[in-house]
Motif scaffolding. Structure first.
Motif, PDB file in Angstrom:
ATOM      1  N   GLU A 123       0.855  -1.277  -0.009  1.00 40.45           N
ATOM      2  CA  GLU A 123       0.118   0.004  -0.099  1.00 40.45           C
ATOM      3  C   GLU A 123       0.922   1.103   0.028  1.00 40.45           C
ATOM      4  O   GLU A 123       0.667   2.273  -0.667  1.00 40.45           O
ATOM      5  N   GLN A 124       1.947   1.099   0.613  1.00 43.34           N
ATOM      6  CA  GLN A 124       3.007   2.423   0.743  1.00 43.34           C
ATOM      7  C   GLN A 124       3.559   2.340  -0.555  1.00 43.34           C
ATOM      8  O   GLN A 124       3.533   3.997  -0.930  1.00 43.34           O
ATOM      9  N   GLU A 126       2.118   1.860  -3.475  1.00 40.57           N
ATOM     10  CA  GLU A 126       1.261   2.298  -4.286  1.00 40.57           C
ATOM     11  C   GLU A 126       0.958   3.722  -4.265  1.00 40.57           C
ATOM     12  O   GLU A 126       1.022   4.363  -5.309  1.00 40.57           O
ATOM     13  N   GLU A 127       1.237   4.111  -2.907  1.00 43.93           N
ATOM     14  CA  GLU A 127       1.173   5.565  -2.800  1.00 43.93           C
ATOM     15  C   GLU A 127       2.399   6.377  -3.306  1.00 43.93           C
ATOM     16  O   GLU A 127       2.299   7.409  -4.096  1.00 43.93           O
ATOM     17  N   ARG A 133      -6.140   5.142  -7.642  1.00 50.41           N
ATOM     18  CA  ARG A 133      -7.103   4.404  -6.531  1.00 50.41           C
ATOM     19  C   ARG A 133      -7.876   3.178  -7.165  1.00 50.41           C
ATOM     20  O   ARG A 133      -8.057   2.177  -6.407  1.00 50.41           O
ATOM     21  N   ARG A 136      -5.775   0.157  -7.699  1.00 49.78           N
ATOM     22  CA  ARG A 136      -4.878  -0.741  -6.400  1.00 49.78           C
ATOM     23  C   ARG A 136      -5.178  -1.795  -6.120  1.00 49.78           C
ATOM     24  O   ARG A 136      -6.678  -2.368  -6.467  1.00 49.78           O
ATOM     25  N   ASP A 138      -6.835  -4.701  -4.007  1.00 49.18           N
ATOM     26  CA  ASP A 138      -7.825  -4.719  -3.002  1.00 49.18           C
ATOM     27  C   ASP A 138      -8.333  -6.055  -2.990  1.00 49.18           C
ATOM     28  O   ASP A 138      -9.542  -6.323  -3.342  1.00 49.18           O
ATOM     29  N   ARG A 142      -7.021  -6.403   5.593  1.00 47.18           N
ATOM     30  CA  ARG A 142      -6.091  -5.382   6.233  1.00 47.18           C
ATOM     31  C   ARG A 142      -6.749  -4.999   7.476  1.00 47.18           C
ATOM     32  O   ARG A 142      -5.855  -4.556   8.207  1.00 47.18           O
TER      33      ARG A 142
END
Length: 295
Positions: A123-124, A126-127, A133, A136, A138, A142
């Motif tokens: 996730e980090q 992807e940022e 969004r 990403r 999913d 989590r």
């Protein structure tokens, strides 16, 4: 081919028999400090709970999965809340044969690292990479994941617990292993895997520090054959000979299957620019799909 299918079916039945014994004994067994664990994890007072097996024999071999229906109260005043918590607990198998073969003391720690280190790192990244969004990844739980005190241990003990949300109440279902996925379900699963594999490749290439710190330490494969040798295979083979009247052709097929399995488990992945993270035990019972959404 028929002999091989017959042999594989027998293997599954044999494991299912041990799984059934594990489930029946697991349902009746007490979980050490379970109420205390629930209250610390949820920050609520547990008023009552019920446990029920979540799987049938043959659905899961490496762990015991049970649904937990909780009635909780506020920890400060003990007042009853209107909502009921529907959760899942995962504990190590207790059957000695299954425990030796599936090594839950190792796999439990790996699973915790996946939730606590690998998913947040993805996730980090992807940022950092400004992944849109809607594109990403999913696909993994989590939130609402709690563990008993073995996160930093090298091995989990028999009292280890994973506490997760019961996503069946969000319309997620397992497929039927006797039927398999349909085309759309298969394509949806492959799309998720492609994103997962691609993210790990890209992170290793573009953010090597993050990859080496958060993902690489947990990438050592569990080599079952190296750890337990051939006794398990020899036991399965002896059970087959005891139960089945094997022809020479069937015996040769069994030996071929075991030889290929041993070769696979001893294979060391070649490190290339496209080396990535894999599940290593992905099958239909490890995948849940939300009805009506292919998510």
């Amino acid at each position: 081919m028929l002999h091989i299918l017959y042999i594989l079916s027998f293997l599954h039945l044999l494991l299912a028999a041990y799984s059934e014994h594990n489930i029946s004994s697991g349902e009746d067994s007490q979980i050490k400090n379970f109420t205390e664990f629930l209250e610390n994890s949820l920050n609520r007072t547990v008023l009552e709970y019920t446990l029920k097996s979540l799987t049938k024999p043959g659905d899961n071999f490496g762990a015991v999965l049970r649904s937990v229906v909780l009635k909780v109260g506020c920890k400060d005043n003990g007042s009853i809340e209107n909502n009921i918590r529907n959760l899942v607990i995962k504990t190590p198998v207790t059957n000695p044969f299954l425990a030796e073969f599936f090594k839950p003391t190792v796999t439990f720690v790996k699973e915790v690292h996946f939730y606590s280190e690998i998913i947040p790192a993805l996730e980090q990244f992807e940022e950092i990479a400004n992944v849109p969004r809607e594109e990403r990844l999913d696909a993994f739980q989590r939130k609402n994941i709690h563990i008993s005190n073995f996160k930093d241990a090298e091995y989990a003990d028999s009292d280890a617990i994973l506490l997760l949300e019961n996503v069946k109440f969000k319309s997620f279902i397992n497929g039927d292993k006797r039927i398999g996925f349909n085309t759309n379900e298969t394509l949806a699963t492959l799309k998720v895997l492609a994103k997962f594999h691609a993210l790990c490749i890209a992170m290793r290439r573009l953010e090597p520090t993050l990859y080496n710190r958060k993902i690489d330490p947990f990438m050592k494969s569990l080599d079952r054959m190296k750890e337990i040798g051939s006794p398990v295979n020899e036991f399965i083979y002896s059970e087959m000979k005891l139960v089945l009247n094997l022809s020479a052709e069937a015996s040769t097929a069994i030996e071929s299957i075991f030889a290929k399995d041993e070769k696979y488990n001893k294979t060391i992945a070649t490190d290339t620019p496209y080396t990535t993270v894999v599940h290593n035990y992905l099958w239909i019972n490890n995948i849940m799909i939300r009805k009506g959404t292919l998510k």
